[in-house]
Write an enzyme that holds these catalytic residues in place. Structure first.
Site, mmCIF file in Angstrom:
data_model
loop_
_atom_site.group_PDB
_atom_site.id
_atom_site.type_symbol
_atom_site.label_atom_id
_atom_site.label_comp_id
_atom_site.label_asym_id
_atom_site.label_seq_id
_atom_site.Cartn_x
_atom_site.Cartn_y
_atom_site.Cartn_z
ATOM 1 N N HIS A 70 1.006 -1.163 -0.024
ATOM 2 C CA HIS A 70 0.013 -0.059 0.092
ATOM 3 C C HIS A 70 0.747 1.331 0.100
ATOM 4 C CE1 HIS A 70 0.801 -1.547 4.138
ATOM 5 N NE2 HIS A 70 0.757 -0.263 4.400
ATOM 6 N N LEU A 71 0.489 2.332 -0.981
ATOM 7 C CA LEU A 71 1.138 3.524 -0.730
ATOM 8 C C LEU A 71 0.712 4.337 -0.011
ATOM 9 C CD1 LEU A 71 3.516 4.369 -2.530
ATOM 10 C CD2 LEU A 71 1.994 5.411 -3.914
HETATM 11 P P1 AMP Z 1 1.707 -0.074 7.326
HETATM 12 O O1 AMP Z 1 2.067 0.169 8.689
HETATM 13 O O2 AMP Z 1 2.476 0.873 6.524
HETATM 14 O O3 AMP Z 1 1.392 -1.402 6.998
HETATM 15 O O4 AMP Z 1 0.268 0.767 7.130
HETATM 16 C C1 AMP Z 1 -1.113 -0.009 7.497
HETATM 17 C C2 AMP Z 1 -1.828 1.235 7.537
HETATM 18 O O5 AMP Z 1 -3.328 0.508 7.467
HETATM 19 C C3 AMP Z 1 -1.982 2.032 8.796
HETATM 20 O O6 AMP Z 1 -1.767 3.292 8.697
HETATM 21 C C4 AMP Z 1 -3.491 1.601 9.364
HETATM 22 O O7 AMP Z 1 -3.975 2.843 10.015
HETATM 23 C C5 AMP Z 1 -4.263 1.233 8.244
HETATM 24 N N1 AMP Z 1 -5.366 0.488 8.205
HETATM 25 C C6 AMP Z 1 -5.266 -0.513 9.240
HETATM 26 N N2 AMP Z 1 -6.386 -1.352 8.740
HETATM 27 C C7 AMP Z 1 -7.295 -0.385 8.282
HETATM 28 C C8 AMP Z 1 -8.927 -0.358 7.771
HETATM 29 N N3 AMP Z 1 -9.532 -1.288 8.015
HETATM 30 N N4 AMP Z 1 -9.007 0.809 7.148
HETATM 31 C C9 AMP Z 1 -8.291 1.839 6.753
HETATM 32 N N5 AMP Z 1 -7.107 1.683 7.121
HETATM 33 C C10 AMP Z 1 -6.293 0.695 7.731
#
Ligand code: AMP
Ligand code: ZN
Length: 112
Positions: free
Chosen positions: A98-99
């Site tokens: 994810h970006l």
């Molecule tokens: P990373 O730490 O780079 O893997 O980022 C994962 C991101 O996903 C975090 O910023 C979380 O806040 C976000 N995240 C986790 N669950 C959800 C969700 N159900 N909907 C939207 N964002 C999410």
């Protein structure tokens, strides 16, 4: 992938605040926003980490989708940051690439 959070969002099994969607990518607001604007752009194809990417066009599309949304939301000119965390020391917590796109405030560097 059945146990992947973001695959479940793509499938509609978990709700998300969607911004944009096409055949290849989905963008939605980050549930734990770290800035006034904070959204994620993900490929619909499951890819665990940046280390597993072999599709340059797809990564380019994630980036262009982020910039287009920043323009549409009106914060592109002021500036923003796009980042992809990779693996544990990179701070990755969801293993579907994810970006992150963050904007709407002055961002500091280095991020910590
Ligand atoms: P990373 O730490 O780079 O893997 O980022 C994962 C991101 O996903 C975090 O910023 C979380 O806040 C976000 N995240 C986790 N669950 C959800 C969700 N159900 N909907 C939207 N964002 C999410
Ligand atoms: Zn996935």
């Amino acid at each position: 992938m059945s146990n992947c959070l973001f695959c479940k969002i793509i499938a509609g099994d978990i709700s998300a605040d969607k911004i944009y969607e096409d055949d290849d990518v989905l963008a939605f607001h980050d549930i734990g926003a770290q800035a006034p604007h904070h959204f994620l752009v993900i490929p619909k194809k499951h890819i665990s980490t940046l280390n597993d990417v072999d599709d340059a066009a797809l990564v380019g599309k994630l980036t262009l989708t982020a910039s287009q949304i920043a323009k549409d939301f009106g914060f592109a000119e002021n500036g923003y940051r796009v980042v992809m965390n990779c693996n544990e020391q990179g701070g990755q917590t969801v293993y579907h690439i994810h970006l992150h796109c963050l904007g709407g405030r002055q961002l500091t560097w280095p991020p910590g």
